[in-house]
Design an enzyme around this catalytic site. Structure first.
Site, PDB file in Angstrom:
ATOM      1  N   HIS A 217       0.868  -1.180   0.000  1.00  0.00           N
ATOM      2  CA  HIS A 217       0.000   0.000   0.000  1.00  0.00           C
ATOM      3  C   HIS A 217       0.902   1.227   0.000  1.00  0.00           C
ATOM      4  CE1 HIS A 217      -3.004   2.913   1.270  1.00  0.00           C
ATOM      5  NE2 HIS A 217      -3.945   2.001   1.114  1.00  0.00           N
TER       6      HIS A 217
ATOM      7  N   ARG B 194      -6.817  10.414   0.309  1.00  0.00           N
ATOM      8  CA  ARG B 194      -6.672  10.947  -1.052  1.00  0.00           C
ATOM      9  C   ARG B 194      -8.025  11.093  -1.729  1.00  0.00           C
ATOM     10  NH1 ARG B 194      -3.183   6.557  -3.086  1.00  0.00           N
ATOM     11  NH2 ARG B 194      -3.456   5.652  -1.022  1.00  0.00           N
TER      12      ARG B 194
END
Ligand SMILES: Cc1cc2nc3c(=O)[nH]c(=O)nc-3n(C[C@H](O)[C@H](O)[C@H](O)COP(=O)(O)OP(=O)(O)OC[C@H]3O[C@@H](n4cnc5c(N)ncnc54)[C@H](O)[C@@H]3O)c2cc1C
Ligand code: SF4
Ligand code: SF4
Ligand code: FES
Lengths: 605, 245
Positions: free
Chosen positions: A236, A256
């Site tokens: 990740h 995000r």
């Protein structure tokens, strides 16, 4: 002969995460007497940690979404190594599975018109993730738990399966022990569902808990089942990097999705520099368009921060290696900047990302509403796993099923965020249903007592060696370091060869592991027994990664940095050969039927 | 690097006591890190429960210097390291070994509470229409990670051992989450009164103070539930009014 208690079930489910609980609920609903074993207490499995959401094309936020778009996104994300039938089933059934959770008590965030709210996530074309703030996994596991305890299922908490029992090639149960008392027990079952999750503890920097020791992968492999796609380990892009003791803890992609941006030490949004051709037409080419996308402007394209995880992780890696990283070896993830756009940004961030706010405040003394976070890649998810039939979820061993992270096929070379939670529900249900059917159709087999005796004897060996044996924790730490350094996010032939040598050494040491104390709740003993699984699977990951001489999805080979068209036609399948060593072979990918091909083509315009 | 001494409760239900371990500690460490370090280097068989190491699963509850806390969210810089840091298991539950207690009572209590029971869906596709403002409260309660720290401090359980008469703050929160969920149709008030022992709670708010999820257990869950119970079962005038309405 040993006198272990025997528990009789039609279906035994190993694991109480989202996949295991969903499988057990379905199995029980189909009339099978169902037992669940889990290494932890109920409600603590890894699923509890999932943050961002579960993907389902309900179209509540953007009505252009439907299963076809979700299907095509999943295939593109997986670089077309996915099992297209699983991707199809998943995309079609996910919405119903999410709605069912609501009927069982889940309380999702709402749209203005009162429906389940959906958010943006990397690689998903439209806002698709049903969520509850940034604690969606908690909502999911609690809902399944609170529903499941009323379904006539028997739960064996803090109980670990050590071996699967076989009779003439069919799986007929399992042998395990309970942590509290250290007692052995036999689970005699007509069908077994593995739902044991991932392998993240094989690496040093990881978002995964102690449970992720690759048990299901290893148990299945040792029982003769084929594994698939084992080279694909997802790193990740955003884990915490500081302070050292929290390194690896996840920072959800939701940051995000809510408008957070990545910057290097010069303040540059470096993600704009490298947008892969496959995604060019769908990606914003300026910051303003990216921001508008995160705020729901349907005419805007998504910001490059929301490209797939493999890509973002590598870009971060590149910035750090080039000396453009943040002070503690990561890059900056900034959500605080949205105060330029939203007057109530502080409240907004706390509401949308409450656990991220707390996590940074408490663990790093950082207020994410005011200053950027420092983040870097962390081991996160295992795409590879037990090869299963797309519909029934049965492995190549009759009577043995697998679902959730320990299964393989849906995600191909790279999983899209949010596609795991939906995977657990969709395939957990199918596994439970078909395991129950299998149990009805096949009478109980005999319990292979020789296997039980052997497993019990082996499990006690570490006590015989006592304090003079090797420290199991030290071996685990060394293995984690080896995998991190030599089989991590950037891989090369010679380093992986070195890793194999090291793994063999560690295996020899693991055979001499010793442990003191008694059998009751002995973490050291448990760690000693876990080692075999971790070592077995680490070797398999390394061998598969060596074999795939190209870079694709989560696998990046420094010595073969390009994608190779020919390799795109193959998956790697691993089985145990007659000498007990892993045999890695190329198998052609599942052919994509014409009607699905059309969808992929339509959607890539 | 600095060193610190940890005074950890070792042993089982038969024999137990504190044992001191001195170890090196570094910046940013949490108590669970130190316990793990001691486990890896000095006491392989040390029993401790944990999963997420991020405050999300509620496994690592303990009493640190006497305060009920999650070990994974307690940073060393919040503790005075010039004296030994004591780490003990929760007191309210039967001891198993070292830092681990038997919390199975909690799981049994939950099974007895009337489960979530949805009303008829609002839309033909079987879904409901609910405003965010109407689920804010149940969502607050559903943040609960079942760490059972609130159960640990509640004097009704801890000092008076009324485990068979009082379900404890955690399960009042659990009940409140369903009672205040606009989709749920069941009525748990009688049961809370007759079997849940809600009347025993005398609103000391100790539970709220220790909740790592900052759920306002007393103000937002228990007091409103108590009011509903009183409305329903004690106020004869209001009941009469209800009958005639
Ligand atoms: C921090 C974090 C955030 C994430 N966020 C998201 C997200 O937003 N969206 C998304 O889709 N995915 C997300 N993921 C991925 C997703 O959470 C996992 O892939 C998924 O929860 C795995 O579920 P599972 O049911 O397969 O296994 P788990 O939930 O891990 O459960 C495994 C179960 O198996 C048991 N078990 C294992 N071995 C044994 C054994 N030998 N004997 C008995 N029991 C055993 C364990 O005790 C446990 O009960 C996230 C992952 C992490 C780490
Ligand atoms: S407020 Fe009630 S439930 Fe909470 S600790 Fe005090 S008595 Fe117990
Ligand atoms: S209400 Fe708070 S203190 Fe109580 S169990 Fe839940 S999270 Fe823990
Ligand atoms: S380990 Fe999960 S809350 Fe501490």
């Amino acid at each position: 002969m040993a006198d272990y208690p025997i528990h009789e079930y039609d279906v035994l489910v190993v694991g109480a995460g989202g996949a295991g609980l969903r499988a057990a609920i379905e199995s029980s609903a189909n009339g099978a007497k169902t037992g669940v074993v889990t290494k932890s207490l109920l409600g603590k499995a890894h699923t509890v940690m999932a943050e961002g959401g579960m993907a389902a094309s309900m179209g509540n936020v953007d009505d252009r979404d439907n299963w076809k778009v979700h299907f095509a996104d999943t295939m593109r994300g997986g670089q077309y190594l996915n099992n297209c039938h699983m991707a199809e089933i998943h995309a079609k059934e996910a919405p119903a599975r999410v709605r069912e959770l609501e009927a069982w008590g889940a309380v999702f965030d709402r749209t203005k018109d009162g429906r389940i709210l959906q958010r943006n996530f990397g690689g998903h074309r439209y806002p698709r993730l049903a969520h509850v703030g940034d604690r969606t996994g908690l909502e999911m596991i609690r809902t399944l738990q609170d529903h499941g305890i009323h379904q006539g299922i028997t739960f064996h908490m803090e109980t670990t399966v050590l071996t699967l029992l076989l009779d003439g090639g069919r799986c007929v149960g399992a042998f395990g022990y309970d942590r509290e008392r250290g007692r052995f027990m036999v689970f005699h079952a007509k069908a077994v569902v593995l739902a044991t999750g991932g392998i993240g503890r094989a690496f040093q920097v990881t978002s995964n808990s102690w449970e992720y020791t690759a048990d299901g992968h290893s148990l299945a492999y040792l029982a003769g089942a084929a594994l698939l796609d084992m080279e694909f380990v997802q790193f990740h892009p955003t884990g915490m990097v500081w302070p050292p003791s929290v390194k690896g803890i996840l920072v959800t992609e939701g940051v995000r999705g809510e408008g957070g941006v990545l910057r290097n030490k010069d303040g540059k949004r470096f993600m704009f520099d490298d947008i892969p051709p496959l995604y060019k037409s769908q990606t914003a080419d300026n910051p303003d368009e990216g921001w508008r996308y995160t705020q729901g402007d349907k005419s805007a394209r998504r910001p490059p921060e929301l490209l797939t995880r493999d890509h973002v992780a590598r870009c971060i890696n590149r910035e750090v290696k080039a000396g453009r990283g943040s002070p503690h070896g990561g890059v900056f993830l900034d959500i605080a900047w949205i105060k330029e756009k939203l007057p109530n940004s502080v409240e907004h961030i706390k509401k949308k990302l409450p656990s991220m706010y707390h996590q940074f405040k408490q663990l790093a003394d950082i207020d994410i509403t005011q200053v950027p976070m420092e983040v870097g890649p962390t081991t996160h998810y295992m795409m590879g796993g037990v090869k299963v039939d797309p519909q029934s979820q049965m492995s190549t061993v009759p009577g043995l099923f697998a679902a959730g992270e320990c299964g393989a096929g849906l995600h191909g070379a790279n999983r899209l965020g949010g596609n795991s939670l939906s995977d657990l529900l969709v395939f957990g249900k199918l596994a439970g249903e078909h395991a129950a059917k299998f149990a009805k159709a096949n009478p109980a087999a005999r319990i292979p007592m020789d296997q039980v005796e052997e497993a019990g004897r082996k499990a006690l060996e570490p006590f015989e060696r006592g304090a003079s044996g090797e420290n199991p924790f030290a071996i685990q730490h060394e293995l984690q370091k080896t995998m991190q350094d030599l089989v991590g996010i950037v891989r090369k032939e010679d380093e992986m060869q070195q890793a194999l040598i090291k793994i063999a050494e560690l295996r020899a040491r693991a055979a001499r592991a010793g442990i003191t104390g008694n059998r009751e709740y002995n973490n050291g003993w448990h760690t000693a027994m876990d080692l075999n699984n971790l070592l077995t699977v680490s070797e398999i990951v390394t061998r598969a990664a060596l074999e795939r001489k190209e870079s694709r999805g989560a696998q990046f080979r420094d010595d073969y940095p390009q994608k190779d068209e020919d390799w795109g036609k193959y998956n790697l399948r691993v089985t145990r050969d007659s000498h007990g060593a892993p045999n890695v072979e190329k198998t052609p990918t599942i052919p994509i039927p014409a009607e699905l091909k059309v969808i992929i083509e339509e959607q890539s315009k | 690097m600095a060193t610190a001494t940890f005074r950890i409760w070792r042993g089982d239900s038969k024999q137990a006591g504190f044992k001191d371990y001195t170890t090196e500690v570094s910046e940013g460490m949490v108590v669970l890190d130190v316990v793990h370090k001691i486990q890896a280097e000095q006491a392989n068989d040390l029993a401790v429960r944990w999963n997420c190491k991020a405050g999300k699963c509620g496994s690592c509850s303990a009493e640190i210097n006497g305060n009920p806390k999650l070990m994974c969210m307690t940073r060393l810089n919040s503790l005075p390291l010039d004296q030994p840091v004591t780490v003990e298991p929760m007191h309210t539950f039967p001891h198993i070994k070292d830092l681990v207690t038997d919390v199975s009572w909690n799981f049994r209590v939950k099974e007895k509470i009337q489960r979530f029971t949805p009303r008829k869906p609002d839309a033909p596709d079987g879904t409901w229409r609910v405003q965010q403002a109407d689920v804010d409260r149940p969502q607050e309660f559903r943040k609960c990670i079942e760490c059972f720290l609130c159960q640990d401090v509640c004097h009704i359980l801890r000092d008076h051992h009324m485990h068979d008469k009082f379900i404890g703050p955690r399960f009042l929160v659990y009940s409140a989450a369903m009672e205040m969920n606009p989709i749920d149709a069941a009525d748990r008030l009688k049961d809370l009164h007759d079997n849940g022992g809600i009347g025993y709670c005398n609103i000391t708010k100790c539970c709220t103070k220790v909740c790592p999820e900052e759920i306002k257990i007393t103000d937002n869950a228990i007091i409103p539930l108590k009011e509903r119970v009183v409305d329903e079962y004690y106020d004869p005038l209001r009941r009469l009014f209800k009958i005639f309405k």
